[in-house]
Design an enzyme around this catalytic site. Structure first.
Site, PDB file in Angstrom:
ATOM      1  N   SER A  28     -14.830   1.497  -4.800  1.00  0.00           N
ATOM      2  CA  SER A  28     -13.632   1.841  -5.065  1.00  0.00           C
ATOM      3  C   SER A  28     -13.796   2.939  -6.545  1.00  0.00           C
ATOM      4  O   SER A  28     -14.620   2.536  -7.439  1.00  0.00           O
ATOM      5  CB  SER A  28     -12.651   0.917  -5.457  1.00  0.00           C
ATOM      6  OG  SER A  28     -12.645   0.014  -4.562  1.00  0.00           O
ATOM      7  N   HIS A  59     -10.258   5.369  -1.556  1.00  0.00           N
ATOM      8  CA  HIS A  59     -11.488   5.737  -0.523  1.00  0.00           C
ATOM      9  C   HIS A  59     -11.100   6.805   0.354  1.00  0.00           C
ATOM     10  O   HIS A  59      -9.889   7.000   0.862  1.00  0.00           O
ATOM     11  CB  HIS A  59     -11.556   4.725   0.350  1.00  0.00           C
ATOM     12  CG  HIS A  59     -12.228   3.374  -0.332  1.00  0.00           C
ATOM     13  ND1 HIS A  59     -13.630   2.864  -0.169  1.00  0.00           N
ATOM     14  CD2 HIS A  59     -11.766   2.472  -1.008  1.00  0.00           C
ATOM     15  CE1 HIS A  59     -13.995   1.972  -1.054  1.00  0.00           C
ATOM     16  NE2 HIS A  59     -12.642   1.418  -1.412  1.00  0.00           N
ATOM     17  N   HIS A  81     -13.400  -3.125   4.558  1.00  0.00           N
ATOM     18  CA  HIS A  81     -13.439  -4.230   3.887  1.00  0.00           C
ATOM     19  C   HIS A  81     -12.970  -5.376   4.878  1.00  0.00           C
ATOM     20  O   HIS A  81     -11.972  -4.886   5.805  1.00  0.00           O
ATOM     21  CB  HIS A  81     -12.592  -4.353   2.621  1.00  0.00           C
ATOM     22  CG  HIS A  81     -13.039  -3.452   1.718  1.00  0.00           C
ATOM     23  ND1 HIS A  81     -12.587  -2.011   1.810  1.00  0.00           N
ATOM     24  CD2 HIS A  81     -13.649  -3.597   0.690  1.00  0.00           C
ATOM     25  CE1 HIS A  81     -13.366  -1.436   0.666  1.00  0.00           C
ATOM     26  NE2 HIS A  81     -13.926  -2.152   0.131  1.00  0.00           N
ATOM     27  N   TYR A  83     -11.004  -7.540   4.225  1.00  0.00           N
ATOM     28  CA  TYR A  83      -9.500  -7.978   3.898  1.00  0.00           C
ATOM     29  C   TYR A  83      -8.546  -7.003   4.780  1.00  0.00           C
ATOM     30  O   TYR A  83      -7.303  -7.084   4.778  1.00  0.00           O
ATOM     31  CB  TYR A  83      -9.469  -8.070   2.497  1.00  0.00           C
ATOM     32  CG  TYR A  83      -9.355  -6.752   1.715  1.00  0.00           C
ATOM     33  CD1 TYR A  83      -8.675  -5.668   1.845  1.00  0.00           C
ATOM     34  CD2 TYR A  83     -10.600  -6.689   0.771  1.00  0.00           C
ATOM     35  CE1 TYR A  83      -9.008  -4.513   1.067  1.00  0.00           C
ATOM     36  CE2 TYR A  83     -10.855  -5.476   0.221  1.00  0.00           C
ATOM     37  CZ  TYR A  83     -10.218  -4.436   0.232  1.00  0.00           C
ATOM     38  OH  TYR A  83     -10.416  -3.225  -0.436  1.00  0.00           O
ATOM     39  N   GLU A  84      -9.211  -5.995   5.099  1.00  0.00           N
ATOM     40  CA  GLU A  84      -8.144  -4.728   5.948  1.00  0.00           C
ATOM     41  C   GLU A  84      -7.979  -5.324   7.395  1.00  0.00           C
ATOM     42  O   GLU A  84      -7.259  -4.771   7.881  1.00  0.00           O
ATOM     43  CB  GLU A  84      -8.972  -3.752   5.716  1.00  0.00           C
ATOM     44  CG  GLU A  84      -9.008  -2.868   4.679  1.00  0.00           C
ATOM     45  CD  GLU A  84      -9.764  -1.560   4.530  1.00  0.00           C
ATOM     46  OE1 GLU A  84      -9.245  -0.576   4.891  1.00  0.00           O
ATOM     47  OE2 GLU A  84     -11.053  -1.542   4.041  1.00  0.00           O
ATOM     48  N   ALA A 111     -16.990  -2.202  -7.041  1.00  0.00           N
ATOM     49  CA  ALA A 111     -16.430  -2.519  -8.123  1.00  0.00           C
ATOM     50  C   ALA A 111     -16.231  -3.957  -8.016  1.00  0.00           C
ATOM     51  O   ALA A 111     -16.070  -4.518  -7.218  1.00  0.00           O
ATOM     52  CB  ALA A 111     -14.985  -1.956  -8.244  1.00  0.00           C
ATOM     53  N   MET A 209     -15.041  -8.034  -3.517  1.00  0.00           N
ATOM     54  CA  MET A 209     -14.690  -8.102  -1.745  1.00  0.00           C
ATOM     55  C   MET A 209     -15.343  -7.464  -0.945  1.00  0.00           C
ATOM     56  O   MET A 209     -14.993  -7.065   0.077  1.00  0.00           O
ATOM     57  CB  MET A 209     -13.348  -7.941  -2.015  1.00  0.00           C
ATOM     58  CG  MET A 209     -12.357  -8.793  -2.992  1.00  0.00           C
ATOM     59  SD  MET A 209     -10.735  -7.922  -2.996  1.00  0.00           S
ATOM     60  CE  MET A 209     -10.121  -8.721  -4.591  1.00  0.00           C
ATOM     61  N   SER A 210     -16.547  -7.147  -1.292  1.00  0.00           N
ATOM     62  CA  SER A 210     -17.347  -6.089  -0.314  1.00  0.00           C
ATOM     63  C   SER A 210     -18.884  -6.477  -0.378  1.00  0.00           C
ATOM     64  O   SER A 210     -19.226  -7.803  -0.877  1.00  0.00           O
ATOM     65  CB  SER A 210     -17.359  -4.534  -0.770  1.00  0.00           C
ATOM     66  OG  SER A 210     -17.983  -4.465  -1.892  1.00  0.00           O
ATOM     67  N   ASN A 233     -13.326  -4.858 -14.610  1.00  0.00           N
ATOM     68  CA  ASN A 233     -12.655  -5.773 -15.366  1.00  0.00           C
ATOM     69  C   ASN A 233     -13.344  -6.988 -15.633  1.00  0.00           C
ATOM     70  O   ASN A 233     -14.165  -7.355 -14.807  1.00  0.00           O
ATOM     71  CB  ASN A 233     -11.312  -5.848 -14.467  1.00  0.00           C
ATOM     72  CG  ASN A 233     -11.549  -6.590 -13.018  1.00  0.00           C
ATOM     73  OD1 ASN A 233     -12.018  -5.734 -12.163  1.00  0.00           O
ATOM     74  ND2 ASN A 233     -11.260  -7.943 -12.928  1.00  0.00           N
ATOM     75  N   HIS A 245      -5.185  -3.194  -9.350  1.00  0.00           N
ATOM     76  CA  HIS A 245      -6.041  -2.226  -8.565  1.00  0.00           C
ATOM     77  C   HIS A 245      -6.299  -0.828  -9.537  1.00  0.00           C
ATOM     78  O   HIS A 245      -7.286  -0.402  -9.528  1.00  0.00           O
ATOM     79  CB  HIS A 245      -5.584  -2.136  -7.409  1.00  0.00           C
ATOM     80  CG  HIS A 245      -6.656  -1.151  -6.467  1.00  0.00           C
ATOM     81  ND1 HIS A 245      -7.886  -1.739  -6.317  1.00  0.00           N
ATOM     82  CD2 HIS A 245      -6.608   0.141  -6.012  1.00  0.00           C
ATOM     83  CE1 HIS A 245      -8.449  -0.531  -5.424  1.00  0.00           C
ATOM     84  NE2 HIS A 245      -7.614   0.484  -5.170  1.00  0.00           N
TER      85      HIS A 245
END
Ligand code: HPA
Length: 270
Positions: A28, A59, A81, A83-84, A111, A209-210, A233, A245
């Site tokens: 990201s 993206h 990802h 989560y998609e 990220a 998350m990746s 963060n 985000h």
């Protein structure tokens, strides 16, 4: 799966006979590195048969082939990802495709939220190792013997020599880079403060998350792997403020000129 991969490879080969050596999977807000590539050949994911097309904000969704840091590269601007809603097999697809295109090394960036309290947003972290907390594995199902063994070793998931090169490049550029363990969650919700405390106890320095599925897939087919996180963060519960985000993208964008210099320097030294 193999048939689908061959169709995807054949499509790319119908567009270009370019033989990349290094693949870059960009996280990201970091996809801009693709713009620095010279002698660009662009292939949109949507045109590649069977290719999972990412929808997440920030993206782009394309391969940029060309030269970066004196190396022949294939830059993935955007990745899919879990989560998609993509299956683990779909997430492994681009990595295997890169292997089929002749790539030997992948640089995977993301990220991530800082779990280690010594980190600050904007830090870069060389991934030394990971914890798969996703609860599944991209290699579940029939093994593709053409790519690797049923039970691949993960003792050295992140290639030591690439960790050392990345550290030396950061030192030369006078970037104060960190090293640490990345823990992969499914997302898309950010973690709770209790999950982050648990992650810290388990040995994580950063969460995201990746990356974990791609790295497992890459090691299965014996690609060399370098992982770099941008700490966008502090993870949940560390600072007294909510996560979002926009902050992730904004921090990644602030860091990206240093990040770009580092990647180019690493490519020159591989
Ligand atoms: N948690 C998980 N994934 C992330 C984070 C986070 O805090 N920041 C960027 N990606």
């Amino acid at each position: 799966m193999l048939k689908d991969l061959i169709a995807a490879k054949n499509y790319i080969r119908s567009v270009t006979d370019f033989m990349p050596e290094v693949g870059l999977i960009l996280g990201s807000g970091l996809g801009v590195i693709g713009e620095e590539v010279t002698k660009k050949i662009i292939v949109d994911y949507k045109d590649i048969p069977n290719f999972p097309v990412s929808t997440v904000e920030g993206h782009k969704g394309r391969f940029v082939f060309g030269i970066l840091g004196d190396k022949k590269v294939a830059v993935m601007q955007g990745r899919s990802h879990f989560y998609e809603g993509y299956s683990m097999q779909q997430i492994s697809f681009p990595v295997r495709l890169m292997k089929m295109l002749g790539i030997q090394t992948v640089i995977i960036t993301n990220a991530a939220g800082g779990v280690n309290k010594n980190f600050v947003p904007g830090d870069l972290m060389i991934i030394k190792d990971h914890i798969n907390f996703i609860g599944t594995n991209p290699l579940i199902g029939e093994n593709l013997d053409e790519f690797g063994p049923r039970f691949p070793d993960m003792s050295v998931a992140y290639t030591d020599s690439l960790v050392n090169i990345a550290q030396k490049c950061a030192d030369t550029l006078m970037l104060d880079i960190r090293q640490g363990v990345y823990m992969g969650f499914t997302g898309p919700s950010y973690e709770t403060p209790a999950e982050i405390r648990a992650a810290r106890i388990l040995g994580a320095d950063a969460v995201g998350m990746s990356t974990v599925p791609e790295v497992i897939t890459a090691r299965h087919c014996n690609l060399n792997v370098l992982g770099i996180s941008c700490i966008t963060n502090m993870a949940a519960g560390i600072l007294n403020k909510p996560l979002n985000h926009e902050e992730v993208i904004q921090t990644a964008e602030k860091v990206r000129s240093n990040f770009m210099k580092l990647i180019i320097s690493i490519l020159k030294n591989i």
